[in-house]
Write an enzyme that holds these catalytic residues in place. Structure first.
Site, PDB file in Angstrom:
ATOM      1  N   ASN A   1       9.240  -2.737   1.877  1.00  0.00           N
ATOM      2  CA  ASN A   1       8.373  -3.874   2.209  1.00  0.00           C
ATOM      3  C   ASN A   1       9.024  -5.237   1.940  1.00  0.00           C
ATOM      4  O   ASN A   1       8.553  -6.259   2.437  1.00  0.00           O
ATOM      5  CB  ASN A   1       7.024  -3.782   1.471  1.00  0.00           C
TER       6      ASN A   1
ATOM      7  N   ASP B   1      -2.924   1.311   3.557  1.00  0.00           N
ATOM      8  CA  ASP B   1      -2.299   0.743   4.760  1.00  0.00           C
ATOM      9  C   ASP B   1      -3.332   0.175   5.739  1.00  0.00           C
ATOM     10  O   ASP B   1      -4.427   0.710   5.872  1.00  0.00           O
ATOM     11  CB  ASP B   1      -1.468   1.845   5.452  1.00  0.00           C
TER      12      ASP B   1
HETATM   13  C1  IPE Z   1       3.455   1.970   3.442  1.00  0.00           C
HETATM   14  O1  IPE Z   1       2.951   1.178   4.443  1.00  0.00           O
HETATM   15  C2  IPE Z   1       3.587   1.162   2.186  1.00  0.00           C
HETATM   16  C3  IPE Z   1       2.337   0.735   1.579  1.00  0.00           C
HETATM   17  C4  IPE Z   1       1.143   0.931   2.034  1.00  0.00           C
HETATM   18  C5  IPE Z   1       2.488   0.000   0.366  1.00  0.00           C
HETATM   19  P1  IPE Z   1       3.904   0.427   5.507  1.00  0.00           P
HETATM   20  O2  IPE Z   1       3.003  -0.336   6.370  1.00  0.00           O
HETATM   21  O3  IPE Z   1       4.963  -0.305   4.785  1.00  0.00           O
HETATM   22  O4  IPE Z   1       4.569   1.663   6.272  1.00  0.00           O
HETATM   23  P2  IPE Z   1       5.193   1.751   7.716  1.00  0.00           P
HETATM   24  O5  IPE Z   1       6.165   0.616   7.840  1.00  0.00           O
HETATM   25  O6  IPE Z   1       4.073   1.633   8.704  1.00  0.00           O
HETATM   26  O7  IPE Z   1       5.819   3.099   7.762  1.00  0.00           O
HETATM   27  C1  IPE Z   2      -0.509  -2.337   3.649  1.00  0.00           C
HETATM   28  O1  IPE Z   2      -0.955  -2.972   4.792  1.00  0.00           O
HETATM   29  C2  IPE Z   2      -0.063  -3.302   2.583  1.00  0.00           C
HETATM   30  C3  IPE Z   2       1.363  -3.247   2.267  1.00  0.00           C
HETATM   31  C4  IPE Z   2       2.243  -2.508   2.852  1.00  0.00           C
HETATM   32  C5  IPE Z   2       1.818  -4.101   1.191  1.00  0.00           C
HETATM   33  P1  IPE Z   2       0.060  -3.483   5.918  1.00  0.00           P
HETATM   34  O2  IPE Z   2       0.438  -4.875   5.575  1.00  0.00           O
HETATM   35  O3  IPE Z   2       1.157  -2.525   6.104  1.00  0.00           O
HETATM   36  O4  IPE Z   2      -0.883  -3.487   7.175  1.00  0.00           O
HETATM   37  P2  IPE Z   2      -0.494  -3.047   8.652  1.00  0.00           P
HETATM   38  O5  IPE Z   2      -0.026  -1.630   8.561  1.00  0.00           O
HETATM   39  O6  IPE Z   2       0.591  -3.950   9.105  1.00  0.00           O
HETATM   40  O7  IPE Z   2      -1.756  -3.179   9.415  1.00  0.00           O
HETATM   41 MG    MG Z   3       1.405  -0.883   7.310  1.00  0.00          MG
END
Ligand code: IPE
Ligand code: IPE
Ligand code: MG
Length: 237
Positions: free
Chosen positions: A68, A20
């Site tokens: 996602n 993340d």
């Molecule tokens: C969790 O991260 C999913 C992955 C890293 C693939 P998200 O960024 O989707 O989670 P939330 O929305 O902050 O809970």
């Molecule tokens: C994790 O990084 C990747 C996926 C969830 C696919 P994010 O895209 O959630 O990055 P932040 O949390 O918005 O910074």
């Molecule tokens: Mg995230």
């Protein structure tokens, strides 16, 4: 703690990593969010090598959740294209003796990606080394529901007449793999976000402020070292 034999000394069998912070990594640099994802893929590559080097028997990376899909279309498209191109690299994992498994719902994944996923998995079936699981189109609730439906069907077909934890676990996408000992989440968020909710029943959690694209081997060792300080009691005394 010395990195040598650290994993063996700690008795770690399975770790989960929530990759993340890609979007914030990009935004901090004045870039569009989607620019963070290729950097996240580089961090994945680095981290996988570190896991091999440290002798971690099984690692599950959270790559894309069932939730996602709700992101803006251009970000989802960028992630799918990245995933598709990354598949060619995943094909090469077979030469490292890694066993690859994708966990998550297969329904809803674009056909082109699905084909490559299945090919990459099948190329590694004969391997005997580390398990690398990639949670893609994965949600813990979906996984439990999918397993429950499977159990219902098997009951109806007279293939099972009872259910216990071990049997139910064998219906999960992680069938045959040990429960997670440790879940590492970079990016500063302190939640599971629907990751391995059954398998993490007794996991330790290490939340870190580093954003995933910056996650280094030193961060992995720091998380393992922190795990080593925990006292796992499993309900006992
Ligand atoms: C969790 O991260 C999913 C992955 C890293 C693939 P998200 O960024 O989707 O989670 P939330 O929305 O902050 O809970
Ligand atoms: C994790 O990084 C990747 C996926 C969830 C696919 P994010 O895209 O959630 O990055 P932040 O949390 O918005 O910074
Ligand atoms: Mg995230």
């Amino acid at each position: 703690m010395e990195a040598d034999n650290l994993v063996q000394r700690l008795g770690i069998k399975h770790i989960g990593i929530i990759m993340d912070g890609n979007g914030r990594w990009a935004e901090k640099r004045g870039l569009p969010r989607k620019a963070g994802h290729p950097k996240g893929a580089e961090a994945f590559r680095r981290c996988l090598n570190s896991c091999v080097k440290l002798g971690i028997p099984c690692v599950t990376f959270y790559a894309f959740s069932t939730e996602n899909w709700s992101r803006p279309k251009d970000e989802v498209d960028a992630l799918m294209n990245l995933f598709l191109s990354f598949m060619d690299e995943m094909m090469k994992l077979s030469s490292k003796n890694i066993r690859l498994r994708f966990i998550g719902a297969r329904e809803g994944i674009p056909e082109k990606i699905l084909e490559k996923m299945e090919e990459a998995e099948s190329r590694t079936v004969g391997n005997t080394g580390m398990w690398c699981c990639v949670a893609f189109n994965y949600g813990g609730k979906e996984e439990i529901l999918h397993a429950a439906k499977k159990a219902m069907q098997m009951y109806k077909d007279d293939e099972i007449d009872s259910l216990d934890e071990e049997k139910f676990s064998s219906f999960l996408y992680t069938s045959g793999l040990p429960d997670v000992d440790l879940i590492i989440r970079p990016s500063g968020e302190q939640r599971l976000s629907n990751f391995l909710i059954w398998q993490a029943a007794y996991a330790e959690f290490v939340f870190m402020d580093v954003l995933w694209p910056d996650f280094s081997e030193a961060d992995l060792i720091a998380a393992l070292t922190e795990y080593g300080k925990r006292n796992r009691r499993f309900g006992g005394v």
